[in-house]
Design an enzyme around this catalytic site. Structure first.
Site, PDB file in Angstrom:
ATOM      1  N   HIS A  39       0.871  -1.170   0.000  1.00 13.64           N
ATOM      2  CA  HIS A  39       0.000   0.000   0.000  1.00 13.64           C
ATOM      3  C   HIS A  39       0.910   1.221   0.000  1.00 13.64           C
ATOM      4  O   HIS A  39       1.987   1.205   0.603  1.00 13.64           O
ATOM      5  CB  HIS A  39      -0.915  -0.001   1.229  1.00 13.64           C
ATOM      6  CG  HIS A  39      -1.868   1.151   1.244  1.00 13.64           C
ATOM      7  ND1 HIS A  39      -2.811   1.334   0.260  1.00 13.64           N
ATOM      8  CD2 HIS A  39      -2.012   2.185   2.109  1.00 13.64           C
ATOM      9  CE1 HIS A  39      -3.499   2.430   0.532  1.00 13.64           C
ATOM     10  NE2 HIS A  39      -3.031   2.970   1.643  1.00 13.64           N
ATOM     11  N   HIS A  51      -3.553   9.286   1.585  1.00 10.43           N
ATOM     12  CA  HIS A  51      -3.522   8.141   0.673  1.00 10.43           C
ATOM     13  C   HIS A  51      -4.883   7.929   0.049  1.00 10.43           C
ATOM     14  O   HIS A  51      -5.900   8.420   0.537  1.00 10.43           O
ATOM     15  CB  HIS A  51      -3.035   6.874   1.400  1.00 10.43           C
ATOM     16  CG  HIS A  51      -3.861   6.456   2.579  1.00 10.43           C
ATOM     17  ND1 HIS A  51      -4.224   5.155   2.799  1.00 10.43           N
ATOM     18  CD2 HIS A  51      -4.381   7.151   3.619  1.00 10.43           C
ATOM     19  CE1 HIS A  51      -4.920   5.058   3.914  1.00 10.43           C
ATOM     20  NE2 HIS A  51      -5.035   6.263   4.433  1.00 10.43           N
ATOM     21  N   CYS A 129      -3.453   3.055  -5.320  1.00  8.01           N
ATOM     22  CA  CYS A 129      -2.813   3.984  -4.383  1.00  8.01           C
ATOM     23  C   CYS A 129      -1.407   4.376  -4.840  1.00  8.01           C
ATOM     24  O   CYS A 129      -0.967   5.505  -4.591  1.00  8.01           O
ATOM     25  CB  CYS A 129      -2.786   3.385  -2.978  1.00  8.01           C
ATOM     26  SG  CYS A 129      -2.000   1.756  -2.889  1.00  8.01           S
TER      27      CYS A 129
END
Length: 189
Positions: A39, A51, A129
């Site tokens: 991530h 994010h 992301c």
């Protein structure tokens, strides 16, 4: 020139989750290792990140975070780095600095803050992301994970095709031998 100062030390820096001892600075990309994938977030200072957050990537999501691949919408969120990292490991990874000139920190942070709360399309291949944070830092959306996955997929397809071709060739040879043996048996009669 504005001098950035991190006055609040995130708890994750003191619990051994950081891979490299480099303290993040505003505008840095943070790579969080979730086991089978990473991530990505943008460090904005004072222990916080911004994010692109599918519902399954929210702080405390745990194993549910694997479900992010099924999401088609995500929200730009500001959270504490330590909360999002949890028990996972992370490090600063400005992965494309040698390929692209990073934008000015004030522009990166301004644009990231303007996007807060915005719901955006989320696609693991075209808008994840990592795409989000590289767009902010470099002005170009890229994802190494996608390049890797596509490369592995193409390689796997190639290996699979080779195996099918080999199996097909073996089958043809065996069929031809069987046919020839039957033909020779008929000639003997």
């Amino acid at each position: 020139m504005v001098r950035w100062c991190c006055t609040k030390l995130p708890s994750c820096f003191t619990c051994g989750n950081v891979i490299a001892p480099k303290m993040p600075e505003p505008g840095d990309l943070i790579e969080i290792f979730r086991g089978t994938y990473q991530h990505w977030a943008l460090y904005v200072g004072e222990g916080d990140i911004i994010h692109l957050c599918p519902p399954s990537e929210a702080a405390g999501a745990g194993l549910y975070s694997l479900m992010s691949v099924l999401c088609d919408r995500a929200v730009v969120t500001r959270e504490g780095l330590g909360e999002v990292v949890g028990k996972d490991r992370f490090h600063v990874n400005n992965l494309l600095d040698e390929k692209h000139q990073p934008r000015r920190v004030c522009a990166i942070l301004r644009d990231a803050r303007r996007l807060l709360g915005l719901e955006m399309p989320y696609c693991i291949l075209r808008g994840n992301c990592e795409h989000f944070v590289t767009q902010l830092r470099y002005g170009k959306a890229e994802s190494r994970q996608v390049h890797y996955i596509v490369g592995v997929g193409v390689g796997a397809v190639g290996v699979g095709m080779k195996a099918l071709t080999t199996a097909s060739n073996i089958s043809c040879v065996n069929s031809k031998k069987s046919s020839q043996q039957e033909h020779h048996s008929d000639d003997a009669l």
